[in-house]
Design a protein around this motif. Structure first.
Motif, PDB file in Angstrom:
ATOM      1  N   VAL A 279     -37.072 -58.256  76.706  1.00  0.00           N
ATOM      2  CA  VAL A 279     -36.800 -59.170  75.590  1.00  0.00           C
ATOM      3  C   VAL A 279     -37.242 -58.549  74.270  1.00  0.00           C
ATOM      4  CG1 VAL A 279     -37.244 -61.479  74.667  1.00  0.00           C
ATOM      5  CG2 VAL A 279     -37.169 -61.115  77.155  1.00  0.00           C
ATOM      6  N   GLY A 280     -36.270 -58.406  73.332  1.00  0.00           N
ATOM      7  CA  GLY A 280     -36.596 -57.945  71.988  1.00  0.00           C
ATOM      8  C   GLY A 280     -37.142 -56.538  71.958  1.00  0.00           C
ATOM      9  N   GLY A 281     -38.014 -56.271  70.976  1.00  0.00           N
ATOM     10  CA  GLY A 281     -38.651 -54.963  70.875  1.00  0.00           C
ATOM     11  C   GLY A 281     -38.085 -54.121  69.752  1.00  0.00           C
ATOM     12  N   PHE A 282     -38.210 -52.810  69.931  1.00  0.00           N
ATOM     13  CA  PHE A 282     -37.868 -51.825  68.905  1.00  0.00           C
ATOM     14  C   PHE A 282     -37.052 -50.736  69.594  1.00  0.00           C
ATOM     15  CE2 PHE A 282     -39.201 -48.005  66.365  1.00  0.00           C
ATOM     16  CZ  PHE A 282     -38.651 -48.382  65.152  1.00  0.00           C
ATOM     17  N   ASN A 283     -35.880 -50.401  69.057  1.00  0.00           N
ATOM     18  CA  ASN A 283     -35.010 -49.422  69.719  1.00  0.00           C
ATOM     19  C   ASN A 283     -35.088 -48.030  69.116  1.00  0.00           C
ATOM     20  OD1 ASN A 283     -33.572 -49.573  67.350  1.00  0.00           O
ATOM     21  ND2 ASN A 283     -31.784 -50.590  68.233  1.00  0.00           N
ATOM     22  N   GLY A 284     -36.082 -47.828  68.271  1.00  0.00           N
ATOM     23  CA  GLY A 284     -36.239 -46.520  67.642  1.00  0.00           C
ATOM     24  C   GLY A 284     -35.868 -46.511  66.185  1.00  0.00           C
ATOM     25  N   SER A 285     -35.067 -47.525  65.756  1.00  0.00           N
ATOM     26  CA  SER A 285     -34.680 -47.597  64.350  1.00  0.00           C
ATOM     27  C   SER A 285     -34.905 -48.981  63.753  1.00  0.00           C
ATOM     28  CB  SER A 285     -33.201 -47.211  64.190  1.00  0.00           C
ATOM     29  OG  SER A 285     -32.376 -48.046  64.978  1.00  0.00           O
ATOM     30  N   LEU A 286     -34.818 -50.032  64.568  1.00  0.00           N
ATOM     31  CA  LEU A 286     -35.044 -51.372  64.030  1.00  0.00           C
ATOM     32  C   LEU A 286     -35.480 -52.325  65.136  1.00  0.00           C
ATOM     33  CD1 LEU A 286     -31.706 -53.283  63.407  1.00  0.00           C
ATOM     34  CD2 LEU A 286     -31.831 -51.233  64.791  1.00  0.00           C
ATOM     35  N   ARG A 287     -36.114 -53.446  64.685  1.00  0.00           N
ATOM     36  CA  ARG A 287     -36.481 -54.500  65.629  1.00  0.00           C
ATOM     37  C   ARG A 287     -35.208 -55.230  66.040  1.00  0.00           C
ATOM     38  NH1 ARG A 287     -40.212 -51.669  62.785  1.00  0.00           N
ATOM     39  NH2 ARG A 287     -42.233 -51.918  63.793  1.00  0.00           N
ATOM     40  N   VAL A 288     -35.157 -55.661  67.291  1.00  0.00           N
ATOM     41  CA  VAL A 288     -33.921 -56.237  67.810  1.00  0.00           C
ATOM     42  C   VAL A 288     -34.186 -57.629  68.365  1.00  0.00           C
ATOM     43  CG1 VAL A 288     -32.952 -53.971  68.349  1.00  0.00           C
ATOM     44  CG2 VAL A 288     -34.253 -55.202  70.101  1.00  0.00           C
ATOM     45  N   ARG A 289     -33.111 -58.385  68.520  1.00  0.00           N
ATOM     46  CA  ARG A 289     -33.188 -59.675  69.184  1.00  0.00           C
ATOM     47  C   ARG A 289     -32.440 -59.647  70.516  1.00  0.00           C
ATOM     48  NH1 ARG A 289     -28.897 -63.331  68.173  1.00  0.00           N
ATOM     49  NH2 ARG A 289     -27.229 -62.490  66.892  1.00  0.00           N
ATOM     50  N   THR A 290     -31.966 -58.459  70.890  1.00  0.00           N
ATOM     51  CA  THR A 290     -31.195 -58.325  72.117  1.00  0.00           C
ATOM     52  C   THR A 290     -32.094 -58.465  73.352  1.00  0.00           C
ATOM     53  OG1 THR A 290     -31.469 -55.920  72.078  1.00  0.00           O
ATOM     54  CG2 THR A 290     -29.493 -56.827  71.044  1.00  0.00           C
ATOM     55  N   VAL A 291     -31.453 -58.842  74.447  1.00  0.00           N
ATOM     56  CA  VAL A 291     -32.137 -59.001  75.731  1.00  0.00           C
ATOM     57  C   VAL A 291     -31.299 -58.308  76.794  1.00  0.00           C
ATOM     58  CG1 VAL A 291     -32.990 -60.641  77.454  1.00  0.00           C
ATOM     59  CG2 VAL A 291     -33.100 -61.228  75.013  1.00  0.00           C
ATOM     60  N   ASP A 292     -31.936 -57.487  77.619  1.00  0.00           N
ATOM     61  CA  ASP A 292     -31.259 -56.844  78.743  1.00  0.00           C
ATOM     62  C   ASP A 292     -31.815 -57.395  80.043  1.00  0.00           C
ATOM     63  OD1 ASP A 292     -29.617 -55.301  77.179  1.00  0.00           O
ATOM     64  OD2 ASP A 292     -30.904 -53.534  77.221  1.00  0.00           O
ATOM     65  N   MET A 293     -30.949 -57.450  81.071  1.00  0.00           N
ATOM     66  CA  MET A 293     -31.342 -58.044  82.345  1.00  0.00           C
ATOM     67  C   MET A 293     -31.048 -57.076  83.499  1.00  0.00           C
ATOM     68  SD  MET A 293     -30.134 -59.722  85.265  1.00  0.00           S
ATOM     69  CE  MET A 293     -28.500 -60.323  84.854  1.00  0.00           C
ATOM     70  N   LEU A 294     -32.006 -57.024  84.439  1.00  0.00           N
ATOM     71  CA  LEU A 294     -31.853 -56.211  85.644  1.00  0.00           C
ATOM     72  C   LEU A 294     -31.865 -57.152  86.846  1.00  0.00           C
ATOM     73  CD1 LEU A 294     -31.884 -53.325  86.970  1.00  0.00           C
ATOM     74  CD2 LEU A 294     -34.375 -53.570  87.090  1.00  0.00           C
ATOM     75  N   ASP A 295     -30.774 -57.183  87.596  1.00  0.00           N
ATOM     76  CA  ASP A 295     -30.661 -58.051  88.767  1.00  0.00           C
ATOM     77  C   ASP A 295     -31.104 -57.270  90.004  1.00  0.00           C
ATOM     78  OD1 ASP A 295     -30.065 -59.786  90.768  1.00  0.00           O
ATOM     79  OD2 ASP A 295     -27.970 -60.096  90.217  1.00  0.00           O
ATOM     80  N   LEU A 296     -32.306 -57.566  90.498  1.00  0.00           N
ATOM     81  CA  LEU A 296     -32.863 -56.811  91.619  1.00  0.00           C
ATOM     82  C   LEU A 296     -32.208 -57.160  92.946  1.00  0.00           C
ATOM     83  CD1 LEU A 296     -36.629 -57.037  90.637  1.00  0.00           C
ATOM     84  CD2 LEU A 296     -35.153 -55.041  90.447  1.00  0.00           C
ATOM     85  N   SER A 297     -31.462 -58.267  92.994  1.00  0.00           N
ATOM     86  CA  SER A 297     -30.788 -58.629  94.241  1.00  0.00           C
ATOM     87  C   SER A 297     -29.497 -57.850  94.445  1.00  0.00           C
ATOM     88  CB  SER A 297     -30.485 -60.131  94.261  1.00  0.00           C
ATOM     89  OG  SER A 297     -29.599 -60.472  93.210  1.00  0.00           O
ATOM     90  N   SER A 298     -29.049 -57.170  93.403  1.00  0.00           N
ATOM     91  CA  SER A 298     -27.835 -56.362  93.509  1.00  0.00           C
ATOM     92  C   SER A 298     -28.111 -55.106  94.327  1.00  0.00           C
ATOM     93  CB  SER A 298     -27.346 -55.986  92.110  1.00  0.00           C
ATOM     94  OG  SER A 298     -26.357 -54.988  92.176  1.00  0.00           O
ATOM     95  N   GLN A 299     -27.106 -54.657  95.043  1.00  0.00           N
ATOM     96  CA  GLN A 299     -27.256 -53.426  95.821  1.00  0.00           C
ATOM     97  C   GLN A 299     -27.306 -52.194  94.926  1.00  0.00           C
ATOM     98  OE1 GLN A 299     -27.815 -52.957  99.197  1.00  0.00           O
ATOM     99  NE2 GLN A 299     -28.188 -55.160  98.999  1.00  0.00           N
ATOM    100  N   SER A 300     -26.761 -52.323  93.726  1.00  0.00           N
ATOM    101  CA  SER A 300     -26.814 -51.222  92.757  1.00  0.00           C
ATOM    102  C   SER A 300     -27.319 -51.780  91.427  1.00  0.00           C
ATOM    103  CB  SER A 300     -25.429 -50.590  92.583  1.00  0.00           C
ATOM    104  OG  SER A 300     -24.934 -50.111  93.804  1.00  0.00           O
ATOM    105  N   PRO A 301     -28.607 -52.065  91.353  1.00  0.00           N
ATOM    106  CA  PRO A 301     -29.124 -52.732  90.157  1.00  0.00           C
ATOM    107  C   PRO A 301     -28.998 -51.864  88.905  1.00  0.00           C
ATOM    108  CG  PRO A 301     -30.932 -51.995  91.566  1.00  0.00           C
ATOM    109  CD  PRO A 301     -29.676 -51.767  92.335  1.00  0.00           C
TER     110      PRO A 301
END
Length: 612
Positions: free
Chosen positions: A371-393
């Motif tokens: 959730v959020g954070g810094f991508n190296g150039s600016l603060r972000v509001r983006t969110v990334d998700m990792l689905d651990l139940s997937s066979q290829s997460p």
């Protein structure tokens, strides 16, 4: 001539408000063509009406105005009320006032009901609010059970579940069993199995009956470092009252899996135990265990299979520590995880973008959110998700926050993700927002009393705590702490820490919240302090070996892990482990593959496709 607005009675005797005019009468006699664009009208609704009405009813009840029932407990305490209100909210009162002799009475004695619990529950019926505490929960739960106030029952069970600890879990389990609270019973049983080593050290264990000890140690799902711990707890239980308990020893030893203990332990400890020397059946168990070791080394295919040779298998997949992104020294996208069973760090699914100073949240459906954070150039509001139940997460985009936030605090509470404070690239933030995983939407909640970037967050007793941080307005590191109550959407101050901590790691273990390291300007700390809600104060514990700020802190298997961070000069790859039973820190023997500060850290169940 008739008035334009009049009141007339209809055939049923009711009142009908009508609007009439000569023009409208003329028009109504003509055939009307339906309008295709006619909008559906909705009734006016005042959401505060019922709340205000019940506030008045409660005031009337307190003044004993219009009350038609007095409820009396065994100790003579009398609580007044209105039958119609009590019957509308409690099936118990509904039956009492509609089907039984009490319906014609204005004074009823309720036997075997705690007077304080009755007062609290009647207040709840009128106000929809009740405070469950350690002092009242044991009388409140059976009283709510009797009056069939199921939401209060659930609140009591939730409170007891939040209070589970090795020193009280056996008592809570017995209490849940007595009052048929099946969900609490199940969760307390799981807790006992997972914390078996600590549970058997307490007084509650020594007070169990022989049948209860048998049920506990016969479980396949005990989490124990070795079978030797099970043997020692049995001997300890018998020695607590040897004259009356030694007769149960053979039955208990039947469920100790001695073959799984080491050969040296069998020869040097078990064979020499005085309690076993006078029992032929117990000696048979020792012989069986020694034969198991002999056959294992010489004829492994001939080992007889019994319950005592079956390894215990705790419920659920083994846990691993997941470390996501971070600063090394720039924002990175790499992910690694630590397998406790193999004492190894390995690479995990890499993020799609670089991210540091973010928050990490794990939901019960085994989804991990960065959730959020810094991508190296600016603060972000983006969110990334990792689905651990997937066979290829792999990491995929999720719903973005409403505000850009770096160095924020993130926590999970009641299937929601909370994002607290942080820095938007220009200002420190006092605002906070919540993501509802059911609706897949972010919404703002009340703001904190002060701006907090580099803030630590923790969850205790279904409340959210914001710990320390940095107030960019006053340019000060903070030692203040605030607590968020989701039910009222309010923040309240709690006790301050002993020192200012920005970038402190926060972890919760067995009902205690820890603030770990952090800094106050140039001074990076190795000190740690602990907060217990029961005392409401912060107390110092042993110092870490290294000074750390911006580290990840998680609880796992009764220990507190502090992962990475930096010491003010360089990023750290090492991990320190705190044992609350001994108040000592130790260094994990293996370090991460790279030094990481500002990384997201969480505990997850090891997915089957995370190969060792």
């Amino acid at each position: 001539m008739e008035s334009d607005i009049g009141i007339s009675s209809n055939l049923g005797g009711g009142l009908l408000l009508r609007y009439a005019s000569q023009n409208s009468l003329d028009e109504s006699s003509q055939k009307q063509t339906p309008r295709s664009n006619r909008t559906e009208r909705t009734p006016y609704r005042n959401n505060s009406h019922i709340v205000r009405a019940f506030e008045v009813l409660q005031s009337l009840r307190k003044d004993e105005v219009l009350c038609d029932i007095k409820l009396e407990t065994d100790d003579g305490t009398i609580v007044c009320g209105h039958k119609i209100i009590l019957a509308s909210t409690s099936p118990y009162f509904h039956a009492m006032f509609s089907s039984f002799g009490e319906s014609n009475k204005n004074h009823v004695i309720i036997r075997e009901l705690d007077s304080n619990a009755l007062k609290l529950l009647i207040d709840f019926i009128y106000t929809a609010q009740i405070m469950v505490t350690e002092e009242n929960v044991q009388v409140l739960l059976p009283a709510a059970n009797l009056l069939q106030l199921h939401d209060v029952q659930d609140a009591c069970c939730d409170f007891l579940q939040s209070q589970l600890h090795p020193t009280n879990c056996l008592g809570i389990k017995a209490f849940a069993d007595l009052h048929s609270c099946m969900e609490l019973l199940s969760s307390s049983e799981s807790y006992i199995q997972q914390h078996f080593s600590e549970v058997v050290e307490g007084d509650e264990f020594l007070s169990l009956s022989s049948e209860q000890v048998v049920k506990l140690i016969s479980s396949d799902e005990l989490t124990v470092p070795s079978e030797e711990k099970v043997f020692e707890c049995v001997i300890c239980w018998v020695n607590n009252s040897p004259n009356t308990r030694k007769e149960y020893l053979p039955k208990l030893m039947e469920h100790v899996r001695l073959p799984l203990a080491s050969k040296d332990y069998l020869l040097k400890r078990v064979e020499e135990e005085p309690l076993l020397k006078n029992s032929l059946q117990c000696k048979d168990f020792i012989i069986e265990a020694l034969n198991f070791h002999l056959l294992k080394s010489e004829q492994p295919g001939t080992i007889p299979k019994t319950i005592r040779t079956k390894p215990r298998q705790p419920v659920g997949l083994p846990k691993v520590i997941l470390v996501v992104g971070g600063q090394a020294p720039k924002a990175i996208r790499s992910v690694e995880w630590y397998d406790l069973e193999n004492n190894r760090w390995q690479s995990g699914p890499e993020m799609s973008t670089r991210r540091c100073r973010a928050g990490l949240a794990v939901m019960k459906d085994r989804r991990v959110y960065a959730v959020g954070g810094f991508n190296g150039s600016l603060r972000v509001r983006t969110v990334d998700m990792l689905d651990l139940s997937s066979q290829s997460p792999c990491w995929v985009p999720s719903v973005a926050m409403l505000t850009r936030r770096g160095t924020l605090g993130v926590a999970v509470l009641e299937n929601c993700i909370y994002a607290v404070g942080g820095f938007d690239g220009t200002n420190g933030l006092s605002s906070a927002e919540v993501f509802d995983c059911n609706t897949q939407e972010w919404r703002m909640i009340s703001s904190m009393s002060t701006r907090r970037s580099s803030v630590g967050v923790g969850v205790l007793n279904n409340l959210l705590y914001a710990v320390g941080g940095y107030d960019g307005l006053s340019r000060q590191c903070l030692k203040s702490v605030e607590c968020y109550h989701p039910s009222t959407d309010t923040w309240t101050p709690v006790a301050e820490m002993s020192v200012r901590r920005s970038g402190a790691g926060v972890g919760v273990l067995d009902g205690v919240m820890y603030a770990v390291g952090g800094h106050d300007g140039p001074e990076v700390r190795n000190s740690v302090e602990a907060y217990r809600p029961s005392t409401g104060v912060w107390t110092p514990i042993a110092d870490m070996h290294l000074c750390r700020r911006n580290a990840g802190v998680i609880a796992l298997a009764g220990l507190l892990y502090v992962v990475g961070g930096d010491d003010g000069a360089c990023n750290l790859s090492s991990v320190e482990v705190y044992n609350p039973n001994t108040n000592t820190w130790s260094m994990l023997s293996t370090s991460m593959n790279i030094g990481r500060s500002y990384a997201g850290v969480a505990v997850i169940e090891k997915p089957p496709h995370f190969n060792s």
